[in-house]
Enzyme design. Structure first.
Site, short mmCIF file in Angstrom:
data_model
loop_
_atom_site.label_atom_id
_atom_site.label_comp_id
_atom_site.label_asym_id
_atom_site.label_seq_id
_atom_site.Cartn_x
_atom_site.Cartn_y
_atom_site.Cartn_z
N ARG A 148 11.58 -1.46 11.69
CA ARG A 148 10.24 -1.46 12.30
C ARG A 148 10.11 -2.63 13.26
NH1 ARG A 148 5.29 -0.28 8.21
NH2 ARG A 148 4.26 -1.36 9.93
N ARG B 133 -9.62 0.63 9.43
CA ARG B 133 -9.24 -0.76 9.69
C ARG B 133 -10.36 -1.55 10.32
NH1 ARG B 133 -3.37 0.18 9.47
NH2 ARG B 133 -2.23 -1.75 9.68
N ARG C 229 11.36 -6.81 4.83
CA ARG C 229 11.35 -5.37 5.10
C ARG C 229 11.94 -5.09 6.48
NH1 ARG C 229 5.64 -2.30 4.80
NH2 ARG C 229 5.31 -3.17 6.87
N LYS D 39 0.83 -1.22 0.00
CA LYS D 39 0.00 0.00 0.00
C LYS D 39 0.87 1.27 0.00
CE LYS D 39 -2.29 -1.09 3.83
NZ LYS D 39 -1.77 -2.43 4.21
N ARG E 146 -0.32 -9.51 13.08
CA ARG E 146 -0.89 -8.40 12.31
C ARG E 146 -1.78 -8.92 11.19
NH1 ARG E 146 4.13 -5.53 10.43
NH2 ARG E 146 2.72 -4.01 9.51
P1 AMP Z 1 0.77 0.10 9.08
O1 AMP Z 1 1.92 1.03 8.82
O2 AMP Z 1 -0.47 0.51 8.33
O3 AMP Z 1 1.12 -1.34 8.86
O4 AMP Z 1 0.39 0.25 10.62
C1 AMP Z 1 1.32 -0.09 11.62
C2 AMP Z 1 0.61 -0.15 12.96
O5 AMP Z 1 0.08 1.15 13.27
C3 AMP Z 1 -0.58 -1.09 13.04
O6 AMP Z 1 -0.19 -2.43 13.31
C4 AMP Z 1 -1.35 -0.47 14.21
O7 AMP Z 1 -0.73 -0.76 15.44
C5 AMP Z 1 -1.17 1.02 13.96
N1 AMP Z 1 -2.24 1.54 13.07
C6 AMP Z 1 -2.09 2.07 11.83
N2 AMP Z 1 -3.27 2.44 11.31
C7 AMP Z 1 -4.20 2.13 12.24
C8 AMP Z 1 -5.62 2.24 12.31
N3 AMP Z 1 -6.33 2.72 11.27
N4 AMP Z 1 -6.24 1.82 13.44
C9 AMP Z 1 -5.55 1.34 14.47
N5 AMP Z 1 -4.21 1.17 14.49
C10 AMP Z 1 -3.54 1.57 13.39
#
Ligand code: AMP
Length: 190
Positions: A134, A89, A128, A14, A146
């Site tokens: 990360r 989400r 990654r 994404k 996740r």
């Molecule tokens: P991402 O970079 O989208 O993979 O998000 C990394 C982490 O950020 C996720 O595993 C959540 O802990 C948090 N996070 C990101 N977006 C959301 C969201 N819309 N709702 C809740 N937690 C989020």
């Protein structure tokens, strides 16, 4: 305003694709994960709170995330549109997004989902993690958690947007350029 939800499990690509789309269509890219990571780096209150959830691969509480997203949108109220990456989400967040956009006389025009097989995701995320630093990409257990949360809480959004005839699935495996072309074709047809 043209607003696109870029959807798919962790590791679907994404962020990579949003970076191309934002330039092609003059959209503002909002990645909730990136905003949280920025806050963690800068040791803000929001960052401290988010960190405890993110490091386990869990979701940050809805209201905190929704308020943050709403603030991000409010920074560029005259934008041509937004690419939402990592948000919504769950259904609660999707309904909140509708409300937020309504204030700008706008709506989600499409959800475009990058479809990628689970085992490919696990491999991509762990790879990654070797360079990204990360913490949530650092162990197979967290990565799988996740993906599990994605299926338990997030995947249901497919039917939320299908009911509104706004769901578009795109094959997320292959050359980056080929995937971008698939996404462009969907957006151009909107
Ligand atoms: P991402 O970079 O989208 O993979 O998000 C990394 C982490 O950020 C996720 O595993 C959540 O802990 C948090 N996070 C990101 N977006 C959301 C969201 N819309 N709702 C809740 N937690 C989020």
């Amino acid at each position: 305003m043209k607003n696109i939800v870029l959807f798919g499990p962790p590791g679907a690509g994404k962020g990579t694709q949003a970076n191309f789309l934002k330039d092609t269509y003059d959209l503002i890219h909002i990645s909730t994960g990136d905003v949280f990571r920025y806050n963690i780096k800068n040791k803000t209150d929001l960052g401290l709170l988010a960190k405890s959830y993110m490091n386990k691969g869990a979701l940050v509480p809805d209201q905190v995330t929704i308020d943050m997203l709403s603030d991000e949108v409010a920074k560029t109220p005259d934008a041509n549109g937004f690419i939402f990456d990592g948000f919504p989400r769950n259904t609660f967040q999707a309904e909140a997004l509708d409300e937020i956009l309504k204030a700008y006389d706008a709506e989600v025009n499409a959800m475009i989902a990058l479809e990628v097989d689970d085992e490919v995701l696990v491999k991509r995320l762990l790879k990654r993690g070797e360079t990204s630093g990360r913490p949530d990409d650092s162990s197979e257990e967290i990565v799988r958690n996740r993906i599990k949360i994605y299926y338990e809480e997030t995947a249901i959004l497919k039917s939320f947007y299908e009911k509104k005839e706004k769901y578009h699935g795109v094959d997320g495996v292959g050359d980056i350029d080929a995937i971008t072309a698939r996404l462009n074709a969907v957006i151009d047809a909107l």
